[in-house]
Motif scaffolding. Structure first.
Motif, PDB file in Angstrom:
ATOM      1  N   ALA A   1      40.918 -34.159  75.560  1.00  0.00           N
ATOM      2  CA  ALA A   1      41.902 -33.073  75.494  1.00  0.00           C
ATOM      3  C   ALA A   1      42.446 -32.768  76.885  1.00  0.00           C
ATOM      4  CB  ALA A   1      41.267 -31.826  74.879  1.00  0.00           C
ATOM      5  N   ALA A   2      41.564 -32.706  77.876  1.00  0.00           N
ATOM      6  CA  ALA A   2      41.988 -32.425  79.242  1.00  0.00           C
ATOM      7  C   ALA A   2      42.874 -33.552  79.778  1.00  0.00           C
ATOM      8  CB  ALA A   2      40.766 -32.223  80.145  1.00  0.00           C
ATOM      9  N   LEU A   3      42.521 -34.794  79.491  1.00  0.00           N
ATOM     10  CA  LEU A   3      43.342 -35.930  79.924  1.00  0.00           C
ATOM     11  C   LEU A   3      44.710 -35.911  79.241  1.00  0.00           C
ATOM     12  CD1 LEU A   3      40.537 -38.626  79.963  1.00  0.00           C
ATOM     13  CD2 LEU A   3      41.920 -37.948  81.951  1.00  0.00           C
ATOM     14  N   THR A   4      44.733 -35.581  77.957  1.00  0.00           N
ATOM     15  CA  THR A   4      46.004 -35.476  77.225  1.00  0.00           C
ATOM     16  C   THR A   4      46.908 -34.445  77.886  1.00  0.00           C
ATOM     17  OG1 THR A   4      45.023 -36.147  75.124  1.00  0.00           O
ATOM     18  CG2 THR A   4      47.041 -34.852  74.994  1.00  0.00           C
ATOM     19  N   LEU A   5      46.364 -33.273  78.156  1.00  0.00           N
ATOM     20  CA  LEU A   5      47.139 -32.197  78.755  1.00  0.00           C
ATOM     21  C   LEU A   5      47.601 -32.567  80.162  1.00  0.00           C
ATOM     22  CD1 LEU A   5      48.283 -29.348  78.662  1.00  0.00           C
ATOM     23  CD2 LEU A   5      46.014 -28.503  79.327  1.00  0.00           C
ATOM     24  N   ALA A   6      46.707 -33.114  80.976  1.00  0.00           N
ATOM     25  CA  ALA A   6      47.058 -33.490  82.344  1.00  0.00           C
ATOM     26  C   ALA A   6      48.160 -34.547  82.358  1.00  0.00           C
ATOM     27  CB  ALA A   6      45.829 -33.991  83.092  1.00  0.00           C
ATOM     28  N   GLU A   7      48.088 -35.500  81.455  1.00  0.00           N
ATOM     29  CA  GLU A   7      49.125 -36.529  81.381  1.00  0.00           C
ATOM     30  C   GLU A   7      50.458 -35.934  80.937  1.00  0.00           C
ATOM     31  OE1 GLU A   7      47.926 -39.937  79.099  1.00  0.00           O
ATOM     32  OE2 GLU A   7      46.408 -40.521  80.578  1.00  0.00           O
TER      33      GLU A   7
ATOM     34  N   GLY B   1      50.060 -30.393  73.682  1.00  0.00           N
ATOM     35  CA  GLY B   1      49.434 -29.105  73.996  1.00  0.00           C
ATOM     36  C   GLY B   1      48.602 -28.596  72.840  1.00  0.00           C
ATOM     37  N   ALA B   2      49.129 -28.727  71.614  1.00  0.00           N
ATOM     38  CA  ALA B   2      48.383 -28.295  70.419  1.00  0.00           C
ATOM     39  C   ALA B   2      47.122 -29.139  70.248  1.00  0.00           C
ATOM     40  CB  ALA B   2      49.268 -28.386  69.185  1.00  0.00           C
ATOM     41  N   GLN B   3      47.242 -30.425  70.507  1.00  0.00           N
ATOM     42  CA  GLN B   3      46.075 -31.306  70.413  1.00  0.00           C
ATOM     43  C   GLN B   3      45.013 -30.883  71.429  1.00  0.00           C
ATOM     44  OE1 GLN B   3      46.994 -35.468  70.945  1.00  0.00           O
ATOM     45  NE2 GLN B   3      44.846 -36.033  71.176  1.00  0.00           N
ATOM     46  N   ALA B   4      45.432 -30.605  72.645  1.00  0.00           N
ATOM     47  CA  ALA B   4      44.488 -30.187  73.686  1.00  0.00           C
ATOM     48  C   ALA B   4      43.839 -28.856  73.332  1.00  0.00           C
ATOM     49  CB  ALA B   4      45.206 -30.091  75.040  1.00  0.00           C
TER      50      ALA B   4
ATOM     51  N   GLU C   1      40.233 -22.837  79.748  1.00  0.00           N
ATOM     52  CA  GLU C   1      40.174 -24.253  80.110  1.00  0.00           C
ATOM     53  C   GLU C   1      41.572 -24.870  80.127  1.00  0.00           C
ATOM     54  OE1 GLU C   1      35.759 -25.346  78.303  1.00  0.00           O
ATOM     55  OE2 GLU C   1      37.517 -25.446  76.997  1.00  0.00           O
ATOM     56  N   PHE C   2      42.392 -24.531  79.125  1.00  0.00           N
ATOM     57  CA  PHE C   2      43.765 -25.030  79.041  1.00  0.00           C
ATOM     58  C   PHE C   2      44.543 -24.621  80.298  1.00  0.00           C
ATOM     59  CE2 PHE C   2      48.205 -24.912  77.881  1.00  0.00           C
ATOM     60  CZ  PHE C   2      48.391 -25.999  77.032  1.00  0.00           C
ATOM     61  N   SER C   3      44.440 -23.360  80.666  1.00  0.00           N
ATOM     62  CA  SER C   3      45.129 -22.872  81.857  1.00  0.00           C
ATOM     63  C   SER C   3      44.602 -23.563  83.112  1.00  0.00           C
ATOM     64  CB  SER C   3      44.956 -21.354  81.976  1.00  0.00           C
ATOM     65  OG  SER C   3      45.571 -20.892  83.157  1.00  0.00           O
ATOM     66  N   ALA C   4      43.292 -23.691  83.228  1.00  0.00           N
ATOM     67  CA  ALA C   4      42.695 -24.311  84.409  1.00  0.00           C
ATOM     68  C   ALA C   4      43.111 -25.770  84.543  1.00  0.00           C
ATOM     69  CB  ALA C   4      41.172 -24.183  84.359  1.00  0.00           C
ATOM     70  N   VAL C   5      43.074 -26.526  83.446  1.00  0.00           N
ATOM     71  CA  VAL C   5      43.505 -27.929  83.489  1.00  0.00           C
ATOM     72  C   VAL C   5      44.984 -28.000  83.885  1.00  0.00           C
ATOM     73  CG1 VAL C   5      43.942 -30.001  82.088  1.00  0.00           C
ATOM     74  CG2 VAL C   5      41.743 -28.810  81.905  1.00  0.00           C
ATOM     75  N   SER C   6      45.785 -27.083  83.363  1.00  0.00           N
ATOM     76  CA  SER C   6      47.208 -27.061  83.711  1.00  0.00           C
ATOM     77  C   SER C   6      47.399 -26.851  85.208  1.00  0.00           C
ATOM     78  CB  SER C   6      47.929 -25.967  82.924  1.00  0.00           C
ATOM     79  OG  SER C   6      47.870 -26.225  81.538  1.00  0.00           O
ATOM     80  N   TRP C   7      46.681 -25.895  85.782  1.00  0.00           N
ATOM     81  CA  TRP C   7      46.790 -25.636  87.214  1.00  0.00           C
ATOM     82  C   TRP C   7      46.272 -26.807  88.032  1.00  0.00           C
ATOM     83  CZ3 TRP C   7      49.977 -22.747  89.607  1.00  0.00           C
ATOM     84  CH2 TRP C   7      50.462 -21.585  89.000  1.00  0.00           C
TER      85      TRP C   7
ATOM     86  N   GLU D   1      37.412 -34.192  88.915  1.00  0.00           N
ATOM     87  CA  GLU D   1      37.752 -35.398  89.676  1.00  0.00           C
ATOM     88  C   GLU D   1      38.340 -36.477  88.777  1.00  0.00           C
ATOM     89  OE1 GLU D   1      38.174 -35.625  92.795  1.00  0.00           O
ATOM     90  OE2 GLU D   1      37.292 -33.673  93.188  1.00  0.00           O
ATOM     91  N   LEU D   2      37.864 -36.569  87.541  1.00  0.00           N
ATOM     92  CA  LEU D   2      38.435 -37.520  86.583  1.00  0.00           C
ATOM     93  C   LEU D   2      39.919 -37.227  86.382  1.00  0.00           C
ATOM     94  CD1 LEU D   2      37.234 -39.812  84.738  1.00  0.00           C
ATOM     95  CD2 LEU D   2      37.233 -38.105  82.929  1.00  0.00           C
ATOM     96  N   LEU D   3      40.265 -35.954  86.250  1.00  0.00           N
ATOM     97  CA  LEU D   3      41.670 -35.560  86.103  1.00  0.00           C
ATOM     98  C   LEU D   3      42.461 -35.888  87.365  1.00  0.00           C
ATOM     99  CD1 LEU D   3      41.135 -32.126  84.330  1.00  0.00           C
ATOM    100  CD2 LEU D   3      41.940 -34.263  83.276  1.00  0.00           C
ATOM    101  N   ASN D   4      41.885 -35.612  88.534  1.00  0.00           N
ATOM    102  CA  ASN D   4      42.567 -35.934  89.790  1.00  0.00           C
ATOM    103  C   ASN D   4      42.857 -37.428  89.897  1.00  0.00           C
ATOM    104  OD1 ASN D   4      42.557 -33.260  90.653  1.00  0.00           O
ATOM    105  ND2 ASN D   4      40.681 -33.492  91.831  1.00  0.00           N
ATOM    106  N   VAL D   5      41.898 -38.246  89.481  1.00  0.00           N
ATOM    107  CA  VAL D   5      42.083 -39.695  89.523  1.00  0.00           C
ATOM    108  C   VAL D   5      43.181 -40.115  88.548  1.00  0.00           C
ATOM    109  CG1 VAL D   5      41.003 -41.939  89.040  1.00  0.00           C
ATOM    110  CG2 VAL D   5      39.735 -40.203  90.329  1.00  0.00           C
TER     111      VAL D   5
END
Length: 163
Positions: A101-107, A122-125, A133-139, A50-54
Motif C-alpha cells: 500500500a505504501a509503495l502504491t501511494l509513493a509511486e 489512493g483508495a487501494q492504499a 500512515e497515509f499522510s506520513a507516506v505522502s509527506w 528507506e524502502l520508499l526512499n529507494v
C-alpha cells in the motif's frame, strides 16, 4: 566533475543547489526530518521508510539518492533480495500488504498519475494504511521527490565506496 574541478567550459560547471542556497537546503532537510518523524510517529518503521526512499529514487533515476538510501536500507536490515526485486515489487510476494500500500501511494505521488488513477491507487492504499500512515507516506514521497530533484539538477556525484 566535482564542484572544485576546473571546468573545461565555465558554462557547463555544476551548480550544487545545496551549496548555492544553503538556507533553502537546510529548510528542505528540516522538512525531510519532520516527514520522517511523522512516519515514525504513525508507526512506520525505518526499514519501510528507506524502502520508499529507494523506490522513489529508482523511479526518478537519482543515482546519488539511490546510493545513499540503499546503504541506509541495508543498515536498517533490508535484504538484498527485496532491494533487488523492488522495481518489480508487484510481481512478488515478498512485501506485506502495508508495504504494498505504501509503495502504491509513493509511486502514485511520484508519477502524478491522472486523477482517476490517483483516486484508485489512493483508495487501494487506504485499505491498508491508517489516515496517519497515509499522510506520513505522502509527506515522505513529497520530500524524497524534492531531494531527488535537487541531487539530479545539481548532478551530485556518487563516489566509489571504499571497503
Amino acid at each position: 566533475m566535482t564542484e572544485t574541478a576546473a571546468p573545461q567550459n565555465p558554462q557547463q560547471r555544476n551548480v550544487f543547489l545545496d551549496k548555492a542556497h544553503p538556507a533553502a537546503w537546510r529548510a528542505l532537510n528540516g522538512l525531510g526530518l519532520k516527514a520522517k518523524e511523522a512516519a515514525i510517529d504513525a508507526g512506520l518503521d525505518e526499514t519501510l521508510i528507506e524502502l520508499l526512499n529507494v523506490r522513489i529514487s529508482q523511479i526518478n533515476g537519482c543515482a546519488y539518492c539511490l546510493d545513499m538510501h540503499v546503504g541506509d536500507a541495508v543498515k536498517n536490515g533490508e535484504s538484498a533480495q527485496r532491494l533487488a526485486v523492488l522495481p518489480a515489487w508487484r510481481d512478488t510476494t515478498l512485501f506485506s500488504d502495508k508495504e504494498r500500500a505504501a509503495l502504491t501511494l509513493a509511486e502514485a505521488i511520484t508519477t502524478i498519475s491522472d486523477a482517476h488513477a490517483r483516486d484508485r491507487e489512493g483508495a487501494q492504499a487506504r485499505r491498508h494504511l491508517t489516515a496517519d500512515e497515509f499522510s506520513a507516506v505522502s509527506w515522505l514521497a513529497i520530500t524524497m521527490n524534492a531531494f531527488n530533484r535537487v541531487s539530479i539538477v545539481s548532478q551530485h556525484p556518487v563516489r566509489e565506496a571504499r571497503g
